[in-house]
Design a protein around this motif. Structure first.
Motif, PDB file in Angstrom:
ATOM      1  N   ASP A  71       0.973  -1.124   0.096  1.00  0.00           N
ATOM      2  CA  ASP A  71      -0.018  -0.066  -0.062  1.00  0.00           C
ATOM      3  C   ASP A  71       0.869   1.337   0.004  1.00  0.00           C
ATOM      4  O   ASP A  71       2.039   1.286   0.775  1.00  0.00           O
ATOM      5  N   TYR A  72       0.366   2.338  -0.662  1.00  0.00           N
ATOM      6  CA  TYR A  72       0.981   3.532  -1.063  1.00  0.00           C
ATOM      7  C   TYR A  72       0.492   4.619  -1.200  1.00  0.00           C
ATOM      8  O   TYR A  72      -0.902   4.252  -1.694  1.00  0.00           O
ATOM      9  N   VAL A  73       0.795   5.735  -1.229  1.00  0.00           N
ATOM     10  CA  VAL A  73      -0.103   7.052  -1.667  1.00  0.00           C
ATOM     11  C   VAL A  73       0.706   7.677  -2.889  1.00  0.00           C
ATOM     12  O   VAL A  73       2.008   7.833  -2.989  1.00  0.00           O
ATOM     13  N   ALA A  74       0.023   7.963  -3.991  1.00  0.00           N
ATOM     14  CA  ALA A  74       0.379   8.332  -5.362  1.00  0.00           C
ATOM     15  C   ALA A  74      -0.208   9.607  -5.640  1.00  0.00           C
ATOM     16  O   ALA A  74      -1.679   9.243  -5.866  1.00  0.00           O
ATOM     17  N   LYS A  75       0.245  10.774  -5.746  1.00  0.00           N
ATOM     18  CA  LYS A  75      -0.674  11.809  -6.299  1.00  0.00           C
ATOM     19  C   LYS A  75      -1.704  12.172  -5.334  1.00  0.00           C
ATOM     20  O   LYS A  75      -2.896  12.353  -5.777  1.00  0.00           O
ATOM     21  N   GLY A  76      -1.665  11.885  -3.977  1.00  0.00           N
ATOM     22  CA  GLY A  76      -2.802  12.165  -2.920  1.00  0.00           C
ATOM     23  C   GLY A  76      -3.718  10.953  -3.073  1.00  0.00           C
ATOM     24  O   GLY A  76      -4.646  11.047  -2.210  1.00  0.00           O
ATOM     25  N   LYS A  77      -3.626   9.953  -3.779  1.00  0.00           N
ATOM     26  CA  LYS A  77      -4.778   8.682  -3.868  1.00  0.00           C
ATOM     27  C   LYS A  77      -3.846   7.588  -3.329  1.00  0.00           C
ATOM     28  O   LYS A  77      -2.737   7.437  -3.542  1.00  0.00           O
ATOM     29  N   GLU A  78      -4.651   6.656  -2.531  1.00  0.00           N
ATOM     30  CA  GLU A  78      -4.099   5.570  -1.937  1.00  0.00           C
ATOM     31  C   GLU A  78      -4.306   4.563  -3.037  1.00  0.00           C
ATOM     32  O   GLU A  78      -5.249   4.356  -3.709  1.00  0.00           O
ATOM     33  N   LYS A  79      -3.061   3.669  -3.198  1.00  0.00           N
ATOM     34  CA  LYS A  79      -2.931   2.609  -4.122  1.00  0.00           C
ATOM     35  C   LYS A  79      -2.398   1.600  -3.452  1.00  0.00           C
ATOM     36  O   LYS A  79      -1.956   1.385  -2.274  1.00  0.00           O
ATOM     37  N   THR A  80      -2.702   0.494  -4.174  1.00  0.00           N
ATOM     38  CA  THR A  80      -2.339  -1.123  -3.781  1.00  0.00           C
ATOM     39  C   THR A  80      -1.749  -1.646  -4.879  1.00  0.00           C
ATOM     40  O   THR A  80      -2.324  -1.938  -5.858  1.00  0.00           O
ATOM     41  N   ASP A  81      -0.510  -2.125  -4.568  1.00  0.00           N
ATOM     42  CA  ASP A  81       0.178  -2.992  -5.720  1.00  0.00           C
ATOM     43  C   ASP A  81       0.295  -4.491  -5.142  1.00  0.00           C
ATOM     44  O   ASP A  81       0.366  -4.537  -3.892  1.00  0.00           O
ATOM     45  N   PHE A  82       0.472  -5.299  -6.161  1.00  0.00           N
ATOM     46  CA  PHE A  82       0.604  -6.766  -5.768  1.00  0.00           C
ATOM     47  C   PHE A  82       2.090  -7.020  -6.048  1.00  0.00           C
ATOM     48  O   PHE A  82       2.553  -6.623  -7.046  1.00  0.00           O
ATOM     49  N   ILE A  83       2.947  -7.897  -5.378  1.00  0.00           N
ATOM     50  CA  ILE A  83       4.187  -8.224  -5.344  1.00  0.00           C
ATOM     51  C   ILE A  83       4.326  -9.615  -5.382  1.00  0.00           C
ATOM     52  O   ILE A  83       3.876 -10.238  -4.575  1.00  0.00           O
ATOM     53  N   VAL A  84       4.774 -10.012  -6.600  1.00  0.00           N
ATOM     54  CA  VAL A  84       4.769 -11.656  -6.816  1.00  0.00           C
ATOM     55  C   VAL A  84       6.187 -11.927  -6.820  1.00  0.00           C
ATOM     56  O   VAL A  84       6.939 -11.418  -7.590  1.00  0.00           O
ATOM     57  N   THR A  85       6.685 -12.800  -6.073  1.00  0.00           N
ATOM     58  CA  THR A  85       8.114 -13.389  -6.159  1.00  0.00           C
ATOM     59  C   THR A  85       8.126 -14.938  -6.090  1.00  0.00           C
ATOM     60  O   THR A  85       7.230 -15.502  -5.694  1.00  0.00           O
ATOM     61  N   GLY A  86       9.117 -15.565  -6.526  1.00  0.00           N
ATOM     62  CA  GLY A  86       9.348 -16.976  -6.536  1.00  0.00           C
ATOM     63  C   GLY A  86      10.647 -17.476  -6.862  1.00  0.00           C
ATOM     64  O   GLY A  86      11.434 -16.544  -7.746  1.00  0.00           O
ATOM     65  N   ASP A  87      10.825 -18.849  -6.712  1.00  0.00           N
ATOM     66  CA  ASP A  87      12.019 -19.378  -7.286  1.00  0.00           C
ATOM     67  C   ASP A  87      11.729 -20.061  -8.521  1.00  0.00           C
ATOM     68  O   ASP A  87      10.579 -20.625  -8.714  1.00  0.00           O
ATOM     69  N   MET A  88      12.725 -20.243  -9.410  1.00  0.00           N
ATOM     70  CA  MET A  88      12.483 -20.822 -10.875  1.00  0.00           C
ATOM     71  C   MET A  88      13.811 -21.075 -11.302  1.00  0.00           C
ATOM     72  O   MET A  88      14.920 -21.051 -10.675  1.00  0.00           O
ATOM     73  N   LYS A  89      13.722 -22.045 -12.628  1.00  0.00           N
ATOM     74  CA  LYS A  89      14.690 -22.512 -13.359  1.00  0.00           C
ATOM     75  C   LYS A  89      14.423 -22.342 -14.594  1.00  0.00           C
ATOM     76  O   LYS A  89      13.533 -22.295 -15.176  1.00  0.00           O
ATOM     77  N   TYR A  90      15.600 -22.147 -15.204  1.00  0.00           N
ATOM     78  CA  TYR A  90      15.812 -22.069 -16.831  1.00  0.00           C
ATOM     79  C   TYR A  90      16.503 -23.254 -17.260  1.00  0.00           C
ATOM     80  O   TYR A  90      17.451 -23.661 -16.692  1.00  0.00           O
ATOM     81  N   VAL A  91      15.788 -23.854 -18.195  1.00  0.00           N
ATOM     82  CA  VAL A  91      16.541 -25.422 -18.733  1.00  0.00           C
ATOM     83  C   VAL A  91      16.907 -25.153 -20.238  1.00  0.00           C
ATOM     84  O   VAL A  91      15.976 -24.944 -21.010  1.00  0.00           O
ATOM     85  N   TRP A  92      18.154 -25.054 -20.463  1.00  0.00           N
ATOM     86  CA  TRP A  92      18.625 -24.985 -21.980  1.00  0.00           C
ATOM     87  C   TRP A  92      18.505 -26.726 -22.447  1.00  0.00           C
ATOM     88  O   TRP A  92      19.204 -27.519 -21.777  1.00  0.00           O
ATOM     89  N   VAL A  93      17.935 -27.024 -23.411  1.00  0.00           N
ATOM     90  CA  VAL A  93      17.975 -28.208 -23.883  1.00  0.00           C
ATOM     91  C   VAL A  93      18.139 -28.653 -25.394  1.00  0.00           C
ATOM     92  O   VAL A  93      17.854 -27.621 -26.271  1.00  0.00           O
ATOM     93  N   ASN A  94      18.889 -29.435 -25.631  1.00  0.00           N
ATOM     94  CA  ASN A  94      19.339 -30.032 -26.798  1.00  0.00           C
ATOM     95  C   ASN A  94      18.491 -30.664 -27.529  1.00  0.00           C
ATOM     96  O   ASN A  94      18.100 -31.894 -27.275  1.00  0.00           O
ATOM     97  N   ALA A  95      17.488 -30.257 -28.461  1.00  0.00           N
ATOM     98  CA  ALA A  95      16.487 -30.808 -29.018  1.00  0.00           C
ATOM     99  C   ALA A  95      16.899 -32.155 -29.753  1.00  0.00           C
ATOM    100  O   ALA A  95      16.193 -33.328 -29.812  1.00  0.00           O
ATOM    101  N   GLU A  96      18.048 -32.163 -30.297  1.00  0.00           N
ATOM    102  CA  GLU A  96      18.730 -33.546 -30.777  1.00  0.00           C
ATOM    103  C   GLU A  96      18.856 -34.404 -29.916  1.00  0.00           C
ATOM    104  O   GLU A  96      18.994 -35.716 -30.249  1.00  0.00           O
ATOM    105  N   ASN A  97      19.046 -34.246 -28.670  1.00  0.00           N
ATOM    106  CA  ASN A  97      19.402 -35.250 -27.642  1.00  0.00           C
ATOM    107  C   ASN A  97      18.680 -34.607 -26.353  1.00  0.00           C
ATOM    108  O   ASN A  97      19.289 -33.896 -25.685  1.00  0.00           O
ATOM    109  N   PRO A  98      17.553 -34.845 -26.072  1.00  0.00           N
ATOM    110  CA  PRO A  98      16.698 -34.165 -25.098  1.00  0.00           C
ATOM    111  C   PRO A  98      17.529 -34.397 -23.569  1.00  0.00           C
ATOM    112  O   PRO A  98      17.118 -33.848 -22.439  1.00  0.00           O
ATOM    113  N   GLU A  99      18.182 -35.569 -23.513  1.00  0.00           N
ATOM    114  CA  GLU A  99      18.883 -35.639 -22.317  1.00  0.00           C
ATOM    115  C   GLU A  99      19.996 -34.960 -21.913  1.00  0.00           C
ATOM    116  O   GLU A  99      20.629 -34.815 -20.714  1.00  0.00           O
TER     117      GLU A  99
END
Length: 224
Positions: free
Chosen positions: A63-91
């Motif tokens: 919650d915060y105030v911007a230009k005299g008006k009360e506002k509410t933002d959503f903050i989303v966080t999390g863990d993830m991973k990126y996986v590079w895959v060789n399509a010629e050999n998925p393993e």
């Protein structure tokens, strides 16, 4: 058969420097379309797939105030991973731990923007592509030379940071507060990283942009 490491090196060789070609909330950044455009053809040619996997997700309201008006933002966080895959050999693949975070006035938009931002910076950091003042920030996106980046130690250059930027910096700092690291201590540490003695209330847009990038990309304490 070429392995995934060799293919990723070949993709990296096709990439040169990026320019910050988009702007949001008063700060410039490299667009996701520019990043993907640089590597998509080579990925297709070498049959390399990049798969994002979200491992967990947390959200909270801010919650915060911007230009005299009360506002509410959503903050989303999390863990993830990126996986590079060789399509010629998925393993044949590489898994890389990562994180995401996003802030918007709608929770689904916060989640989506977090993934978009995460992907962009994952690709930039993974391939080690320069985006700092030594390369693209020293010129504008039209290729004209002679542009100098504002001095981060002097807030007389450039317009002041927006309220939205400062609220995001404060929110990200608060998430790092611990018994050892108070908000003020983290604030001072962040100022040192920005090479400035100016408190955040008087930062320029450029300084706030750098602070946000530091806080969103650094898994460690802002003051470490």
């Amino acid at each position: 058969m070429t392995n995934i490491y060799q293919k990723l090196v070949a993709i990296r060789k096709t990439i040169d420097a990026f320019t910050k070609d988009s702007e949001s909330f008063g700060y410039s950044y490299v667009s996701g379309s520019q990043v993907l455009h640089k590597i998509k053809d080579k990925m297709d040619e070498l049959e390399v797939v990049l798969m994002p996997q979200v491992l967990n997700q947390h959200h909270e309201t801010f919650d915060y105030v911007a230009k005299g008006k009360e506002k509410t933002d959503f903050i989303v966080t999390g863990d993830m991973k990126y996986v590079w895959v060789n399509a010629e050999n998925p393993e044949d693949k590489i898994e890389i731990p990562w994180q995401f975070m996003g802030q918007q006035d709608d929770i689904s938009k916060a989640f989506g923007s977090g993934l978009t931002y995460s992907e962009r910076y994952f690709l930039l950091k993974f391939f080690g592509v320069p985006t700092d003042s030594d390369d693209p920030d020293g010129k504008d996106t039209s290729g004209k030379q002679g542009y100098s980046k504002p001095n981060s130690s002097n807030n007389s250059n450039g317009s002041l940071a927006s309220e939205k930027q400062l609220n995001l910096v404060k929110s990200l700092l608060k998430k790092k507060v611990t018994g050892e690291w108070t908000f003020e201590k983290l604030h001072q540490g962040l100022k040192q990283k920005l090479n400035t003695t100016v408190d955040m209330e008087n930062w320029t847009k450029s300084q706030a942009s750098q602070a946000i990038e530091i806080l969103q990309s650094d898994k460690k304490d802002a003051a470490s």
